[in-house]
Design an enzyme around this catalytic site. Structure first.
Site, mmCIF file in Angstrom:
data_model
loop_
_atom_site.group_PDB
_atom_site.id
_atom_site.type_symbol
_atom_site.label_atom_id
_atom_site.label_comp_id
_atom_site.label_asym_id
_atom_site.label_seq_id
_atom_site.Cartn_x
_atom_site.Cartn_y
_atom_site.Cartn_z
ATOM 1 N N TYR A 49 -0.797 17.496 16.573
ATOM 2 C CA TYR A 49 0.572 17.245 16.114
ATOM 3 C C TYR A 49 0.802 17.888 14.758
ATOM 4 O O TYR A 49 -0.055 17.810 13.866
ATOM 5 C CB TYR A 49 0.813 15.741 15.980
ATOM 6 C CG TYR A 49 1.038 15.032 17.293
ATOM 7 C CD1 TYR A 49 2.060 15.425 18.157
ATOM 8 C CD2 TYR A 49 0.238 13.962 17.658
ATOM 9 C CE1 TYR A 49 2.274 14.753 19.355
ATOM 10 C CE2 TYR A 49 0.443 13.285 18.856
ATOM 11 C CZ TYR A 49 1.472 13.691 19.700
ATOM 12 O OH TYR A 49 1.682 13.028 20.877
ATOM 13 N N ARG B 183 -4.385 -14.584 -6.526
ATOM 14 C CA ARG B 183 -4.062 -14.367 -5.115
ATOM 15 C C ARG B 183 -3.831 -15.727 -4.470
ATOM 16 O O ARG B 183 -2.750 -16.027 -4.010
ATOM 17 C CB ARG B 183 -5.203 -13.593 -4.439
ATOM 18 C CG ARG B 183 -4.835 -13.017 -3.107
ATOM 19 C CD ARG B 183 -5.966 -12.209 -2.504
ATOM 20 N NE ARG B 183 -7.134 -13.017 -2.163
ATOM 21 C CZ ARG B 183 -8.120 -12.584 -1.393
ATOM 22 N NH1 ARG B 183 -8.101 -11.346 -0.911
ATOM 23 N NH2 ARG B 183 -9.154 -13.353 -1.109
ATOM 24 N N LYS C 251 -14.006 -14.653 9.329
ATOM 25 C CA LYS C 251 -12.563 -14.450 9.549
ATOM 26 C C LYS C 251 -12.316 -13.119 10.273
ATOM 27 O O LYS C 251 -13.192 -12.240 10.287
ATOM 28 C CB LYS C 251 -11.834 -14.458 8.204
ATOM 29 C CG LYS C 251 -12.220 -13.303 7.274
ATOM 30 C CD LYS C 251 -11.659 -13.503 5.871
ATOM 31 C CE LYS C 251 -12.071 -12.341 4.969
ATOM 32 N NZ LYS C 251 -11.790 -12.622 3.549
ATOM 33 N N MET D 121 -2.664 8.895 18.601
ATOM 34 C CA MET D 121 -2.786 7.479 18.951
ATOM 35 C C MET D 121 -4.108 7.175 19.638
ATOM 36 O O MET D 121 -4.787 6.216 19.297
ATOM 37 C CB MET D 121 -1.624 7.045 19.841
ATOM 38 C CG MET D 121 -1.544 5.551 20.031
ATOM 39 S SD MET D 121 -0.188 5.052 21.090
ATOM 40 C CE MET D 121 1.227 5.538 20.127
HETATM 41 C C1 PLP Z 1 -13.054 -12.526 2.720
HETATM 42 C C2 PLP Z 1 -13.491 -13.471 1.688
HETATM 43 C C3 PLP Z 1 -14.852 -13.600 1.370
HETATM 44 C C4 PLP Z 1 -15.911 -12.648 1.871
HETATM 45 O O1 PLP Z 1 -15.860 -11.479 1.074
HETATM 46 P P1 PLP Z 1 -16.880 -10.270 1.302
HETATM 47 O O2 PLP Z 1 -16.523 -9.304 0.241
HETATM 48 O O3 PLP Z 1 -16.575 -9.738 2.672
HETATM 49 O O4 PLP Z 1 -18.241 -10.814 1.201
HETATM 50 C C5 PLP Z 1 -15.231 -14.627 0.516
HETATM 51 N N1 PLP Z 1 -14.295 -15.449 -0.031
HETATM 52 C C6 PLP Z 1 -12.968 -15.334 0.226
HETATM 53 C C7 PLP Z 1 -12.028 -16.264 -0.413
HETATM 54 C C8 PLP Z 1 -12.528 -14.327 1.091
HETATM 55 O O5 PLP Z 1 -11.216 -14.194 1.325
#
Ligand code: PLP
Length: 372
Positions: free
Chosen positions: A261, A140, A38, A314
């Site tokens: 800044y 979640r 992802k 930036m």
């Molecule tokens: C992002 C995610 C993972 C991977 O988690 P890591 O800690 O990066 O290994 C696995 N399962 C779900 C549901 C996630 O959202």
């Protein structure tokens, strides 16, 4: 491209492959490793990382969104890819058509999504794969225990769905002492038993190194593939991301001269040598790397540790290179991530986690692969 020295991000795909092998070698018998790619594989490049992971034997991929899955599908017509956000809040089964047309696997996070997928599959007069996500304590995503009870009662109505896995996600696997790990495992194990022979998919990176009983059938590492150290029980992973930046300007400061800044930092001597590099929060170099009363981040200049001083702006960062001044000139490259500093150590100085560093710096362009 002008040929001038430039901000340079290199990704070592061989290290990604090596990390997949390390993970696979730690799995309990019968378990295999998927890959979570992802958010552009945490900033390292979804396409490039997926390709090398597939070469290593990875046969199951997870992305977060439907858009990511469509991009994945564009490059890889046949590989299995599941979408963690499922229907993404959509209230109709139209989204399901897109899944079916593109041969994508939704992770079903609510009972409503199970119903939507059932109607989409039935409308297409087909049986479609899915992953059932149970909430075992993180609150979640996933079906609540109450929703799961209803799911069980309505199960016979879901004949157009072929459940590949039942999955859940750990909240605290990076803290092996946390009691919630065992609680979540118990909840998952108990529910999985009710689902009889449905294979289980439970562990993220930290979960993999927590305990082999967390592996079940398919594990879902992300961070560890990309070189992050997420658990004290984890073997050393290979760093995958290398970031360097050229020095644009070098200045000699007098005692009391202000930098950046807000003029938040002042030279303490007449000997201070300051370098400015073209990196900033627009590229994902966090503003919390700025110097503060209780710390700052570092870069490495000819291997010498040099503190960031003043505020990160930036697209510029100012660094006190006094310790490396003798051997340093304009145009020399400083290391932000590489042999001396990992995303995890930079994250610790910035008060965050390596995940945020990787996904942030992933915005740096152009990325180069295996040119390190
Ligand atoms: C992002 C995610 C993972 C991977 O988690 P890591 O800690 O990066 O290994 C696995 N399962 C779900 C549901 C996630 O959202």
């Amino acid at each position: 491209m002008t040929g001038n020295p430039a901000l340079s991000l290199s990704i070592d795909l061989k290290a990604v492959a090596a990390n997949y092998r390390i993970i696979s070698s730690h799995l309990a018998e019968g378990a295999t490793a998927a890959a979570v790619v992802k958010d552009d594989a945490y900033g390292l490049g979804m396409t490039e990382c997926s390709r090398v992971l597939h070469q290593e034997g990875c046969r199951f991929f997870f992305v977060a969104t439907l858009d990511e899955a469509l991009a994945f599908r564009n490059n890889f017509p046949d590989w299995s890819v599941a979408v963690l956000h499922g229907f993404g809040g959509a209230q109709t089964s139209a989204t399901g058509k897109v899944y079916i047309q593109n041969n994508l696997i939704p992770v079903l996070n609510t009972l409503h999504e199970v119903h939507l997928w059932q109607s989409a599959a039935a409308d297409a007069e087909s049986v479609q794969p899915a992953i059932l996500h149970l909430d075992t304590g993180m609150h979640r995503l996933g079906l609540s225990p109450e929703e799961f009870r209803q799911f069980e009662q309505q199960r016979s109505g879901f004949s157009a769905i072929r459940f590949l896995y039942v999955m859940s996600h750990l909240a605290c696997a990076d803290e092996p002492e946390h009691a919630l790990n065992e609680t979540q495992w118990q909840n998952f194990y108990h529910t999985k038993t009710q689902l009889r022979d449905l294979p289980g998919c439970f562990a993220n990176s930290a979960g993999i190194f927590y305990d082999p009983k967390f592996h079940f059938d398919l594990v879902r590492p992300g961070a560890a593939l990309y070189g992050l150290q997420v658990s004290p029980r984890q073997p050393e992973m290979q760093p995958c991301i290398f970031l360097t930046a050229p020095i644009l300007q070098i200045q000699n400061l007098k005692k009391g001269d202000a930098v950046g800044y807000g003029a938040t930092w002042h030279s303490a001597s007449d000997q201070t040598v300051l370098a400015t590099i073209p990196l900033g929060y627009a590229h994902g170099y966090l503003r919390s790397c700025s110097s503060r009363e209780n710390g700052n981040a570092f870069v490495y200049c000819h291997g010498i540790k040099c503190p960031v001083v003043g505020r990160v702006s930036m697209d510029l960062v100012t660094v006190d290179i006094t310790a490396a001044a003798e051997q340093t000139k304009c145009g020399d490259m400083v290391e932000i991530l590489g042999r001396h500093q990992t995303a995890d150590t930079l994250a610790a100085d910035a008060g965050t986690i390596g995940y945020e560093i990787l996904t942030g710096l992933g915005k740096v362009a152009p990325r180069r692969y295996n040119e390190i």
